[in-house]
Design an enzyme around this catalytic site. Structure first.
Site, PDB file in Angstrom:
ATOM      1  N   ASP A 128     -73.404  28.407  36.683  1.00  0.00           N
ATOM      2  CA  ASP A 128     -71.777  27.516  36.009  1.00  0.00           C
ATOM      3  C   ASP A 128     -71.387  26.653  36.913  1.00  0.00           C
ATOM      4  OD1 ASP A 128     -71.476  29.807  37.835  1.00  0.00           O
ATOM      5  OD2 ASP A 128     -70.222  31.090  36.462  1.00  0.00           O
ATOM      6  N   HIS A 135     -66.065  39.385  32.984  1.00  0.00           N
ATOM      7  CA  HIS A 135     -66.913  38.375  32.882  1.00  0.00           C
ATOM      8  C   HIS A 135     -68.395  38.404  33.687  1.00  0.00           C
ATOM      9  CE1 HIS A 135     -64.712  35.814  36.136  1.00  0.00           C
ATOM     10  NE2 HIS A 135     -65.823  35.826  36.801  1.00  0.00           N
TER      11      HIS A 135
END
Ligand code: F6R
Length: 261
Positions: free
Chosen positions: A67, A138
């Site tokens: 990410d 997450h």
């Protein structure tokens, strides 16, 4: 899912380093999936040490990071590009043209996400994916509520993640933390041939309980890993604090050792 409960982050990082080194020794062309954050720092130090000592070479590896914050340039000190360069890539012999981090500055984010997925596929898929875990469950930046099938996409961050990550920004200022990120999806992560997830500290207790023993639900995105057939969770005693079957996991680990956990 295999669960290794270790005494402390040092022991956990050492175990993870052994797994990554063995993987690259076995397949020098390994496609690595990499993560940022506080958790993998010690592991990256150990990989760099092993590389310097000639125990392992990353020359032929490729890597894909999970990410990147939207709006941060690769030179920004809090960008994940910068983190990877300074924490790992500058200290190992990997060809940096073969390292990939999602583009947080792309004009067309959707097109750049599609291209990222295509690049992973062209590399033959990720052989071993490293993950940390957020206190809200997450993995990468797939926040509670997101699809368990999604691919690389842009994601609005939760207030919890923004405040957890503020410590890394200038003077811990929450206003400095970007509110969106580009992230590999749960579907992309599930395609990795092997997954190694690290979790250290009390702040990860709820997330680890949800990951290992909770129901599979979008509200705890990491729980999707229960469907992965080669996932190793390495957590310290603190992070394991809310697991019910600790004695059983420890028994299995003591019987089968590092290679077969
Ligand atoms: C980072 C990432 C995140 C972190 C997670 C834990 O690339 O994908 O999911 O792994 O937020 O961060 P730390 O390790 O800082 O607790």
């Amino acid at each position: 899912m295999k669960v290794a409960i270790v005494q402390n982050p040092e022991e956990g990082s050492k175990l993870a380093a052994e797994i990554f080194i063995a993987q690259v020794q076995q397949n020098p062309k390994t496609v690595l999936g990499l993560a940022t954050g506080s958790t993998p720092v010690k592991l990256y130090n150990l990989l760099a040490e092993a590389n310097r000592a000639g125990v392992v070479s990353f020359k032929e590896c490729q890597s894909f990071n999970l990410d990147e914050y939207i709006g941060l340039a690769p030179t920004h000190e809090q960008s994940y590009h910068y983190f990877m360069k300074t924490q790992l890539f500058d200290h190992i012999d990997i060809d940096q043209t073969k390292t990939h981090v999602p583009d947080g500055l792309a004009r067309d984010i959707a097109a750049s996400c599609k291209a990222y997925e295509e690049a992973i596929a062209a590399a033959g898929g990720i052989d071993i994916q490293l993950l940390g875990i957020g206190s809200d469950g997450h993995i990468a930046f797939n926040e509670p509520g997101c699809s368990l099938a999604c691919r690389t996409h842009s994601q609005v961050l939760t207030q919890q993640t923004i405040s957890d990550n503020a410590r890394l920004f200038f003077n811990g200022r929450i206003e400095e933390v970007p509110t969106q990120a580009v992230t590999m999806g749960i579907g992309s992560i599930m395609d990795a041939k092997r997954v190694v997830l690290l979790a250290f500290g009390k702040g990860k207790q709820e997330a680890i309980a949800g990951l290992v023993e909770g129901a599979v639900t979008t509200m705890c995105p990491c729980s999707a890993l229960q469907y992965h057939n080669d996932c190793i969770v390495i957590c310290d005693e603190e992070a394991a604090g809310k697991l019910r079957n600790v004695a059983y996991y420890k028994y299995i680990f003591s019987q089968t050792g590092v290679s077969n956990i």
